[in-house]
Design a protein around this motif. Structure first.
Motif, PDB file in Angstrom:
ATOM      1  N   GLN A  63       2.002  -6.377  -0.966  1.00  0.00           N
ATOM      2  CA  GLN A  63       1.823  -4.940  -0.738  1.00  0.00           C
ATOM      3  C   GLN A  63       3.018  -4.125  -1.208  1.00  0.00           C
ATOM      4  N   CYS A  64       4.145  -4.808  -1.466  1.00  0.00           N
ATOM      5  CA  CYS A  64       5.348  -4.174  -2.032  1.00  0.00           C
ATOM      6  C   CYS A  64       5.935  -3.073  -1.142  1.00  0.00           C
ATOM      7  N   SER A  65       5.818  -3.199   0.153  1.00  0.00           N
ATOM      8  CA  SER A  65       6.332  -2.163   1.059  1.00  0.00           C
ATOM      9  C   SER A  65       7.841  -1.999   0.923  1.00  0.00           C
ATOM     10  N   LEU A  66       8.569  -3.104   0.800  1.00  0.00           N
ATOM     11  CA  LEU A  66      10.028  -3.050   0.693  1.00  0.00           C
ATOM     12  C   LEU A  66      10.442  -2.377  -0.613  1.00  0.00           C
ATOM     13  N   SER A  67       9.793  -2.761  -1.708  1.00  0.00           N
ATOM     14  CA  SER A  67      10.112  -2.148  -3.002  1.00  0.00           C
ATOM     15  C   SER A  67       9.789  -0.660  -2.982  1.00  0.00           C
ATOM     16  N   SER A  68       8.672  -0.300  -2.338  1.00  0.00           N
ATOM     17  CA  SER A  68       8.289   1.107  -2.237  1.00  0.00           C
ATOM     18  C   SER A  68       9.291   1.899  -1.414  1.00  0.00           C
ATOM     19  N   PHE A  69       9.924   1.250  -0.465  1.00  0.00           N
ATOM     20  CA  PHE A  69      10.904   1.925   0.382  1.00  0.00           C
ATOM     21  C   PHE A  69      12.095   2.396  -0.452  1.00  0.00           C
ATOM     22  N   PHE A  70      12.571   1.536  -1.350  1.00  0.00           N
ATOM     23  CA  PHE A  70      13.808   1.825  -2.077  1.00  0.00           C
ATOM     24  C   PHE A  70      13.608   2.509  -3.429  1.00  0.00           C
ATOM     25  N   LEU A  71      12.484   2.259  -4.074  1.00  0.00           N
ATOM     26  CA  LEU A  71      12.324   2.699  -5.454  1.00  0.00           C
ATOM     27  C   LEU A  71      11.378   3.886  -5.566  1.00  0.00           C
ATOM     28  N   GLU A  72      11.700   4.805  -6.463  1.00  0.00           N
ATOM     29  CA  GLU A  72      10.814   5.937  -6.706  1.00  0.00           C
ATOM     30  C   GLU A  72       9.481   5.439  -7.246  1.00  0.00           C
ATOM     31  N   GLU A  73       8.420   6.150  -6.899  1.00  0.00           N
ATOM     32  CA  GLU A  73       7.069   5.694  -7.228  1.00  0.00           C
ATOM     33  C   GLU A  73       6.879   5.469  -8.724  1.00  0.00           C
TER      34      GLU A  73
END
Length: 330
Positions: free
Chosen positions: A48-58
């Motif tokens: 689901q990439c929740s961690l990556s979504s937290f740090f990185l711009e969409e």
């Protein structure tokens, strides 16, 4: 012969029940460790990439995901695709530097493909097939390389809420795991399934490792329970409200009985002297700070806006937990 570098502790906040705040806890523990002068590699293994979504711009994350199967790819799937599909060895990727002391191995929705491969490879391991072992240890070897390049003191995985093949390989590679638990009956009941799955994975892997062909890499397969963290409960006039308090009073016994005891038995250790200090800390509901943190990509205590007192309290809670983790992992 020069000695190999000491492996950084690998930890995961793991509970197969969803909605227990794993990503929020992981992020804020990582921030607290970084503030304490430690270098942390965060690994996003949840499709689901929740961690990556937290740090990185969409837009940046979308570009990474779009390019993950190209020569310019830089996600976990980029590295693991050749192994998963049997076309080659682990491809090189780099962790994204978030700030000094904090790095991210970017997740990918296509990790679900790798998970399917891991299911097949587990059966290959049971048949002493070398490809099964190489596929099962691929994530471990990849993270070892990334952690060494980042000079990480700690590795934290953000795992999906399930007991599937990917989390099995991840847990068997971790040195420690922490159980996050919401203060409700559903969360505590899930501990039975969690303990059963972990003990089954450990005992089966012990057998698989023993029959590995000579020279074949294997996972350590001995994750240790570091503790548990009750979180998300509400307070009234500084005290925990009645409903979560009644659950919390039994949580420690359930963690010991259903998780710690099962693992001790799987390792052949005594269960006579039970641990009494497994609670690493507790994280109450901090109002809108979590929502602000998610939208700003920041820790609970460094967000713009929000209640100043709550931010100070959040900083202390996670700082104390970070110190406890540093002490317990040596």
């Amino acid at each position: 012969m020069p000695s190999s570098p000491k492996r950084a502790p690998r930890l995961v906040l793991f509970n197969h029940k969803g909605g227990v705040g794993k990503t929020t806890l992981t992020v804020n523990l990582a921030y607290a460790l970084a503030e304490a002068g430690k270098c942390v590699l965060l690994v996003d293994t949840d499709p689901q990439c929740s961690l990556s979504s937290f740090f990185l711009e969409e837009k940046y994350l979308d570009k990474l995901l779009d390019d993950s199967e190209s020569k310019n790819g830089n996600t976990l799937w980029t590295a693991l695709q050749p192994v998963s599909e049997g076309t080659g060895s682990i491809a090189q990727i780099s962790a994204v530097k978030i700030l000094d002391g904090l790095h991210l191995a970017v997740g990918d929705i296509r990790l679900s493909h790798f998970e399917n491969s891991l299911a097949d490879c587990w059966n290959l391991c049971l048949s002493r097939n070398r490809r099964g072992y190489l596929c099962t240890v691929a994530l471990s070897q990849l993270i070892g390389d990334l952690a060494q390049k980042a000079k990480a003191d700690f590795v934290f995985f953000d795992a999906g809420p399930n007991i599937g093949p990917l989390n099995r390989a991840l847990l068997l590679d971790c040195s420690h795991f922490i159980v996050p638990a919401a203060c409700d009956l559903f969360s505590t009941r899930a501990l039975k399934t969690l303990g059963f799955a972990l003990s089954e994975w450990v005992t089966t892997w012990q057998r698989i490792a023993e029959m590995a062909p000579e020279g074949t890499p294997v996972l350590d397969g001995r994750p240790q329970l570091l503790g548990y963290v009750p979180q998300g409960f509400r307070v009234w006039r500084g005290e925990m409200t009645a409903a979560p308090f009644s659950v919390l009073s039994n949580l420690s016994n359930r963690v010991v009985e259903f998780v710690w005891k099962r693992l001790q038995e799987a390792y052949g250790f005594s269960t006579k002297e039970r641990p009494t200090k497994l609670k690493l800390g507790q994280v109450k509901f901090f109002g809108d700070l979590a929502t602000r943190g998610q939208s700003q990509g920041a820790s609970l205590w460094s967000v713009s806006g929000g209640n100043a007192g709550a931010k100070n309290e959040a900083r202390k809670v996670f700082s104390d937990m970070a110190k406890r983790i540093m002490g317990l992992t040596g």
